[in-house]
Design a protein around this motif. Structure first.
Motif, PDB file in Angstrom:
ATOM      1  N   GLU A   2      -4.689  24.373   2.912  1.00 64.03           N
ATOM      2  CA  GLU A   2      -3.507  23.542   2.676  1.00 64.03           C
ATOM      3  C   GLU A   2      -3.881  22.216   2.027  1.00 64.03           C
ATOM      4  OE1 GLU A   2      -0.070  24.048   3.158  1.00 64.03           O
ATOM      5  OE2 GLU A   2      -0.868  26.082   3.167  1.00 64.03           O
ATOM      6  N   LEU A   3      -4.935  21.589   2.504  1.00 68.39           N
ATOM      7  CA  LEU A   3      -5.320  20.285   1.991  1.00 68.39           C
ATOM      8  C   LEU A   3      -5.939  20.357   0.598  1.00 68.39           C
ATOM      9  CD1 LEU A   3      -6.788  18.660   5.233  1.00 68.39           C
ATOM     10  CD2 LEU A   3      -4.576  18.206   4.152  1.00 68.39           C
ATOM     11  N   SER A   4      -6.458  21.500   0.210  1.00 71.17           N
ATOM     12  CA  SER A   4      -7.114  21.611  -1.090  1.00 71.17           C
ATOM     13  C   SER A   4      -6.205  22.175  -2.180  1.00 71.17           C
ATOM     14  CB  SER A   4      -8.374  22.464  -0.963  1.00 71.17           C
ATOM     15  OG  SER A   4      -8.054  23.784  -0.597  1.00 71.17           O
ATOM     16  N   ILE A  30      -3.189  17.586  -4.231  1.00 74.70           N
ATOM     17  CA  ILE A  30      -4.162  16.632  -4.749  1.00 74.70           C
ATOM     18  C   ILE A  30      -3.535  15.794  -5.865  1.00 74.70           C
ATOM     19  CG2 ILE A  30      -6.362  16.425  -5.967  1.00 74.70           C
ATOM     20  CD1 ILE A  30      -7.226  18.988  -4.380  1.00 74.70           C
ATOM     21  N   ILE A  31      -2.780  16.442  -6.751  1.00 76.97           N
ATOM     22  CA  ILE A  31      -2.110  15.716  -7.832  1.00 76.97           C
ATOM     23  C   ILE A  31      -1.110  14.716  -7.257  1.00 76.97           C
ATOM     24  CG2 ILE A  31      -0.488  15.955  -9.763  1.00 76.97           C
ATOM     25  CD1 ILE A  31      -1.936  18.642 -10.379  1.00 76.97           C
ATOM     26  N   LYS A  32      -0.348  15.146  -6.258  1.00 73.10           N
ATOM     27  CA  LYS A  32       0.638  14.258  -5.635  1.00 73.10           C
ATOM     28  C   LYS A  32      -0.050  13.040  -5.016  1.00 73.10           C
ATOM     29  CE  LYS A  32       4.095  14.086  -1.995  1.00 73.10           C
ATOM     30  NZ  LYS A  32       4.696  14.766  -0.861  1.00 73.10           N
ATOM     31  N   LYS A  33      -1.137  13.267  -4.296  1.00 74.98           N
ATOM     32  CA  LYS A  33      -1.863  12.149  -3.672  1.00 74.98           C
ATOM     33  C   LYS A  33      -2.439  11.215  -4.729  1.00 74.98           C
ATOM     34  CE  LYS A  33      -1.433  12.988   0.700  1.00 74.98           C
ATOM     35  NZ  LYS A  33      -0.779  12.049   1.589  1.00 74.98           N
ATOM     36  N   ALA A  34      -2.924  11.785  -5.831  1.00 71.35           N
ATOM     37  CA  ALA A  34      -3.466  10.955  -6.912  1.00 71.35           C
ATOM     38  C   ALA A  34      -2.377  10.066  -7.503  1.00 71.35           C
ATOM     39  CB  ALA A  34      -4.082  11.838  -7.987  1.00 71.35           C
ATOM     40  N   LYS A  35      -1.201  10.648  -7.746  1.00 73.78           N
ATOM     41  CA  LYS A  35      -0.089   9.874  -8.291  1.00 73.78           C
ATOM     42  C   LYS A  35       0.363   8.794  -7.325  1.00 73.78           C
ATOM     43  CE  LYS A  35       1.669  13.338 -11.473  1.00 73.78           C
ATOM     44  NZ  LYS A  35       2.766  14.248 -11.824  1.00 73.78           N
ATOM     45  N   GLU A  36       0.385   9.111  -6.031  1.00 77.17           N
ATOM     46  CA  GLU A  36       0.769   8.119  -5.020  1.00 77.17           C
ATOM     47  C   GLU A  36      -0.212   6.959  -4.987  1.00 77.17           C
ATOM     48  OE1 GLU A  36       0.998  10.261  -1.337  1.00 77.17           O
ATOM     49  OE2 GLU A  36       2.903  11.214  -1.856  1.00 77.17           O
ATOM     50  N   THR A  56      -3.543   8.610 -12.829  1.00 73.81           N
ATOM     51  CA  THR A  56      -2.841   9.494 -13.750  1.00 73.81           C
ATOM     52  C   THR A  56      -3.785  10.610 -14.175  1.00 73.81           C
ATOM     53  OG1 THR A  56      -3.500   8.152 -15.644  1.00 73.81           O
ATOM     54  CG2 THR A  56      -1.360   7.668 -14.661  1.00 73.81           C
ATOM     55  N   ILE A  57      -3.184  11.735 -14.529  1.00 69.77           N
ATOM     56  CA  ILE A  57      -3.947  12.893 -14.976  1.00 69.77           C
ATOM     57  C   ILE A  57      -3.635  13.064 -16.452  1.00 69.77           C
ATOM     58  CG2 ILE A  57      -4.298  15.351 -14.682  1.00 69.77           C
ATOM     59  CD1 ILE A  57      -4.515  14.709 -11.911  1.00 69.77           C
ATOM     60  N   GLN A  58      -4.675  13.115 -17.257  1.00 68.77           N
ATOM     61  CA  GLN A  58      -4.479  13.216 -18.697  1.00 68.77           C
ATOM     62  C   GLN A  58      -5.098  14.508 -19.215  1.00 68.77           C
ATOM     63  OE1 GLN A  58      -6.334   9.707 -20.172  1.00 68.77           O
ATOM     64  NE2 GLN A  58      -4.752   8.348 -19.389  1.00 68.77           N
TER      65      GLN A  58
END
Length: 71
Positions: free
Chosen positions: A38-40, A45-51, A55-57
């Motif tokens: 679930e955590l991986s 992961i993208i949501k946590k990065a955005k929070e 940014t993902i490019q």
């Protein structure tokens, strides 16, 4: 004969205790494996990065795998 019976009974009780502990650990391990999955999740992961303001490019998110053979 009585000593043998007593020793056997004692060993059986210890064996039952160990089997119960093994079963409990297997349940705990299964729960932890589920939590790892679930955590991986890449979406999480993208949501946590955005929070966190990241940014993902033009990148692909890939799940890292363990080198352990039994996973």
């Amino acid at each position: 004969m009585v000593l043998y019976s007593s020793t056997t009974d004692s060993l059986n009780r210890k064996l039952q205790t160990l089997e119960h502990q093994v079963q409990q650990q297997e349940v705990k391990n299964a729960g932890l494996q589920f939590e790892i999955k679930e955590l991986s999740r890449p979406e999480r992961i993208i949501k946590k990065a955005k929070e966190s303001g990241l940014t993902i490019q033009n990148a692909e998110i890939k799940k890292a795998t363990s080198s352990k053979s039994n996973e």
